[in-house]
Enzyme design. Structure first.
Site: not given
Ligand code: M6R
Length: 609
Positions: A2, A27, A73, A99-100, A482, A486, A489, A505, A604
């Site tokens: 958060c 966040r 969050w 936050n935590g 990746e 993407k 996500e 496989h 994020k």
């Molecule tokens: O801030 P970070 O690079 O450590 O974050 C790692 C992952 O949480 C981050 O890359 C996440 O997978 C992305 N939202 C993907 O787009």
């Protein structure tokens, strides 16, 4: 996971808090809230959903010099107005934002309920408000200390007090908290971006620290509550401006920004050494001779950063011939890792606040390992924890889905691989070829972006598919992973990345006429094999989309759709191949009307583990 903010000073606290929350919304965006003190009463406004909902709730005329705010969050307790922060204590003398995660909240809650204290939310955080109030017969500083002593878990917390209108108290353990020291005003926040326009002087709290803040002064205490002096540091002003610059979404802006961010990752050319065919990375804090002692490299990260590590590990092995592994930070921390003297650890993170990566780094350091960072956010927790490293200089990434940070991470790792490679087997002639190819990368990325309309057409054609496969080999295999990450996500479409060789496989069973397979194929060693894999999909009536640098007619015959990227050195192709995949995901998600910058259930920065 958060964002928290607290303000004390001459301005209207509610406006400063809402502005701060706007900066911190990355966040978490399940709910938000603020609390202020007016007429000796704590007032709370909180609302489920995006910050815009809260802004509508908060009266314009609200006037108070101090307050706290939160963007959530959800972890403990569903997404609702009541579970939103701030939480107020049972005697209404304390409000907190947290936050935590409070690991022992169940037993604390039971204990407080037995004392007759009732709870109004399902959160773990609420216990903290009640505990502080419970101990508040003494002064607030002692009450916070007594409450924190009862807590197991992580916190970045700020408390305000009904009867102490001139202080805020903050504390940190595992979740960041930074004080912005303004001119006669103070702002506490999870992230310095919340200081926008208020302060460039920051006090970074360490785990276990507590801070007592007044408008014009502050006092920092260590984990034993002993007063310690902390020197303010000047923060990077660039990281504080966020704007879509005319793009519909931050994500699209960030994708299109990559020619610039990649240039920055190369230090605008300053990190390239044309004369020696090498790279220069000032922040590694390694003596030249230390390089000869490196026997292994272990790269750690999560999500997109982990995939950047997978690309980097292959480039390091190819150029420097140093065995390199990539480790999932969330797994590593519980694996009792074998840490060896001549192993170099690299922690990769955009935010520098990812809890899994931070905990893994601490575990390695605790065993005596040397960890360097590949970090985007200057001054972040990981940047401060590691012994040196490479700032990726991608610029602030706002969209939850990582794009420009990914390519900047790969660039930083490539520069490191070149530097290590030149100390080992890479001859100056090939080093020079690579330096030239690297400096051409931003223009080649621009060439791809100039053809974004072609990707948009492909995206719209396939946007009704309910599942996608992403397939590649070698250096492009992490790019397939990746690409799949993407797409799922931001579009919520099921997508999986596999090695093309692994197709038969198991994953081949998923192929049918409704499931598109995206192949990433570069000229080189694995080209012919990749063509065979495409044949296997074609034979099962699967639709094929190809991203390639090849003009080979066989691709054009096999593919239902294809996109040609410019050619470069083989080790640099991932940097180019990922761009069309980022665009593909964006255009599909946008076509489906998804919230591309703030996709559901995510945040994020994953600051809880
Ligand atoms: O801030 P970070 O690079 O450590 O974050 C790692 C992952 O949480 C981050 O890359 C996440 O997978 C992305 N939202 C993907 O787009």
């Amino acid at each position: 996971m958060c964002g928290i903010v607290g303000y004390l000073g001459p301005r209207k606290a509610s406006s400063v808090l809402l502005q701060g929350l706007r900066q911190l919304e990355y966040r978490g965006y399940d709910s938000s809230g603020i609390s202020i003190l007016t007429n000796k009463k704590i007032k709370i406004y909180k609302k489920e959903g995006k910050l815009a909902n809260l802004i509508q709730e908060v009266p314009e005329k609200l006037n108070s010099p101090l307050g706290i705010g939160h963007t959530r969050w959800a972890t403990h307790g569903g997404v609702s107005d009541t579970n939103a922060h701030p939480h107020i204590s049972y005697k209404e003398r304390v409000a907190i934002v947290h936050n935590g995660i409070i690991d022992n909240f169940t037993s604390l809650k039971e204990e407080l309920i037995e004392k007759g204290i009732s709870f109004s939310s399902d959160t773990d955080s609420e216990v903290l408000a009640h505990l502080i109030d419970y101990y508040l017969d003494e002064d607030p500083e002692v009450a916070v200390q007594k409450a924190l002593d009862r807590i197991d878990g992580t916190y970045g917390v700020i408390a305000l007090f009904k009867d102490y209108p001139d202080i805020l108290i903050g504390a940190r353990n595992g979740s960041p908290l930074i004080l912005g020291v303004g001119d006669g005003e103070s702002i506490l926040a999870s992230d310095a971006s919340a200081f926008i326009g208020l302060s460039r002087q920051a006090i970074y709290l360490d785990d276990g620290d507590m801070i007592v803040v007044k408008a014009k002064e502050y006092k920092t205490l260590d984990r034993h509550y002993k007063e310690v002096f902390k020197q303010p540091e000047t923060i990077d002003a660039q990281s504080t401006t966020i704007s879509k610059e005319g793009f519909d979404h931050f994500l699209l802006k960030e994708i299109f920004e990559q020619p610039r961010s990649l240039s920055r990752a190369m230090g605008e050319g300053g990190r390239l050494q044309a004369e020696f065919g090498s790279a220069k990375l000032g922040g590694l804090n390694l003596d030249t001779r230390d390089f000869f002692d490196i026997e292994n490299i272990h790269i750690i990260g999560m999500g997109t950063a982990y995939y950047a590590g997978m690309v980097g590990s292959q480039i390091i092995e190819r150029l420097a011939r140093i065995p390199t592994q990539v480790l999932d930070a969330s797994e590593l921390r519980f694996s009792n890792p074998i840490v060896k003297k001549n192993t170099l650890y690299l922690a990769i993170s955009q935010s520098g606040e990812t809890a899994d990566t931070i905990t893994a780094v601490k575990e390695i350091q605790n065993k005596g390992g040397r960890v360097l960072g590949i970090i985007n956010v200057v001054g972040s927790t990981l940047a401060r924890l590691t012994e040196g490293g490479v700032y990726t200089h991608g610029g602030q990434e706002v969209s939850v889905a990582s794009t420009k940070a990914f390519t900047a991470q790969i660039m930083a790792l490539t520069l490191l691989a070149l530097l290590l490679g030149r100390k080992k087997d890479v001859p100056i002639s090939y080093g020079k070829i690579l330096v030239k190819a690297l400096s051409d990368i931003p223009a080649k990325v621009q060439q791809i972006l100039d053809q974004a309309h072609k990707i948009k057409q492909i995206a719209e054609k396939y946007s009704s598919a309910s599942s996608f496969l992403f397939l590649a080999r070698g250096l492009n295999y992490p790019i397939a992973l990746e690409g799949a990450l993407k797409l799922k996500e931001i579009s919520y479409i099921h997508a999986e990345g596999f090695s093309s060789g692994g197709l038969k496989h198991g994953p081949l069973a998923l192929v049918d006429e409704k499931t598109p397979s995206v192949f990433i194929v570069s000229e080189g060693e694995t080209f012919e094999k990749s063509l065979s894999n495409m044949q296997e999909v074609k034979a099962r009536k699967g639709k094929i989309i190809v991203i390639t640098d090849s003009q080979d007619n066989r691709i054009k015959t096999l593919a239902d759709d294809y996109f040609i990227v410019p050619q470069s050195e083989e080790v640099l192709m991932p940097l180019l191949n990922v761009i069309p995949l980022q665009l593909l995901s964006y255009y599909i998600a946008n076509h489906l009307g998804r919230d591309v910058d703030q996709p559901r259930n995510l945040a994020k920065s994953v600051t809880t583990d």
